[in-house]
Design a protein around this motif. Structure first.
Motif, PDB file in Angstrom:
ATOM      1  N   HIS A 173       0.841  -1.194   0.000  1.00 31.16           N
ATOM      2  CA  HIS A 173       0.000   0.000   0.000  1.00 31.16           C
ATOM      3  C   HIS A 173       0.873   1.240   0.000  1.00 31.16           C
ATOM      4  CE1 HIS A 173       0.060  -0.527   4.520  1.00 31.16           C
ATOM      5  NE2 HIS A 173       0.223   0.782   4.484  1.00 31.16           N
ATOM      6  N   ILE A 212       5.728  -0.854   1.017  1.00 30.98           N
ATOM      7  CA  ILE A 212       5.128   0.481   1.134  1.00 30.98           C
ATOM      8  C   ILE A 212       5.736   1.363   0.052  1.00 30.98           C
ATOM      9  CG2 ILE A 212       4.710   2.455   2.647  1.00 30.98           C
ATOM     10  CD1 ILE A 212       3.706   0.217   4.174  1.00 30.98           C
ATOM     11  N   ASP A 220       0.337  -1.078  10.645  1.00 29.38           N
ATOM     12  CA  ASP A 220       0.749  -1.936   9.517  1.00 29.38           C
ATOM     13  C   ASP A 220       1.472  -3.186  10.019  1.00 29.38           C
ATOM     14  OD1 ASP A 220      -0.204  -0.089   7.682  1.00 29.38           O
ATOM     15  OD2 ASP A 220       1.744   0.862   7.388  1.00 29.38           O
ATOM     16  N   HIS A 228       1.930   5.231   1.059  1.00 29.00           N
ATOM     17  CA  HIS A 228       1.960   6.222   2.137  1.00 29.00           C
ATOM     18  C   HIS A 228       2.214   7.581   1.486  1.00 29.00           C
ATOM     19  CE1 HIS A 228       3.108   3.579   5.896  1.00 29.00           C
ATOM     20  NE2 HIS A 228       1.903   3.327   5.427  1.00 29.00           N
TER      21      HIS A 228
HETATM   22 ZN   LIG Z   1       0.629   1.933   6.104  1.00 30.41          ZN
END
Ligand SMILES: [Zn+2]
Length: 153
Positions: A88, A123, A101, A90
Motif C-alpha cells: 500500500h 510500502i 501496519d 503512504h
Molecule cells: Zn501503512
C-alpha cells in the motif's frame, strides 16, 4: 530476501499513485520464485476501493477474487507462482510500516488459515514524482526482516 519488480507493473503503479493523490491505495503482490529467497513480482493488484489520507483497509472479497485469478492464470503451480504479500501507499508518510501496519502483518501470518510461509509488506509513495519503496518480510514464527528491492531487467 530479494524482490524484483517488473518495469511494466511499476509503470502501472506509478500511474495509480498519481491518480490517487493523497489517498492511500494498495493491493496484493504475486509472483514467481526464482531461487530460495529471491522472488520476481509479476503481478501487483490494485484494490478498487482506496483508503483515506492515513489508512488503507484490505477489501477481503477483492483480495480473494484477485488471488483466484492469479492462481488460475498460472495454472495452480503454487511451488513456483504464489502470493508474495501486500502493498500500500503512504502518500503523506515515509515508506516504512506504521505500528498498525506491522500489527496487521503479524496478525495475517499468524492466522491459522494463513497458508504461506511468509508475507511481504511493501510500502510505496511518489515524492515529487520520484518513486520510493520499502519492503519488509514477516513470517509466522515472528521472523521479520528488511527486503531488498530491485528493478527487474
Ligand atoms: Zn501503512
Amino acid at each position: 530476501m530479494l524482490l524484483k519488480l517488473s518495469p511494466s507493473e511499476l509503470a502501472t503503479l506509478t500511474t495509480a499513485l498519481k491518480r490517487a493523490g493523497d489517498k492511500e491505495i494498495g493491493g496484493q503482490l504475486f509472483g514467481e520464485q526464482v531461487e530460495p529467497s529471491h522472488f520476481r513480482v509479476s503481478t501487483m493488484t490494485l484494490q478498487a476501493r482506496p483508503g483515506t489520507f492515513s489508512r488503507f483497509l484490505v477489501d477481503i472479497l477483492q483480495a480473494v477474487r484477485d488471488a483466484t485469478r492469479f492462481f488460475d492464470r498460472t495454472h495452480h503451480q503454487y511451488r513456483r507462482y504464489n502470493y508474495i504479500g501486500e502493498w500500500h501507499s503512504h502518500p503523506s508518510f515515509e515508506v516504512r510500516p506504521s505500528g498498525v501496519d506491522v500489527q496487521s502483518m503479524r496478525d495475517l501470518v499468524r492466522d491459522p488459515d494463513f497458508k504461506g510461509s511468509f508475507a511481504v509488506l511493501m510500502i510505496v509513495r511518489l515524492r515529487a514524482d520520484k518513486f520510493e519503496a520499502g519492503a519488509w518480510l514477516f513470517d509466522p514464527r515472528g521472523f521479520e526482516q528488511n527486503v531488498k528491492l530491485e528493478l527487474d531487467a
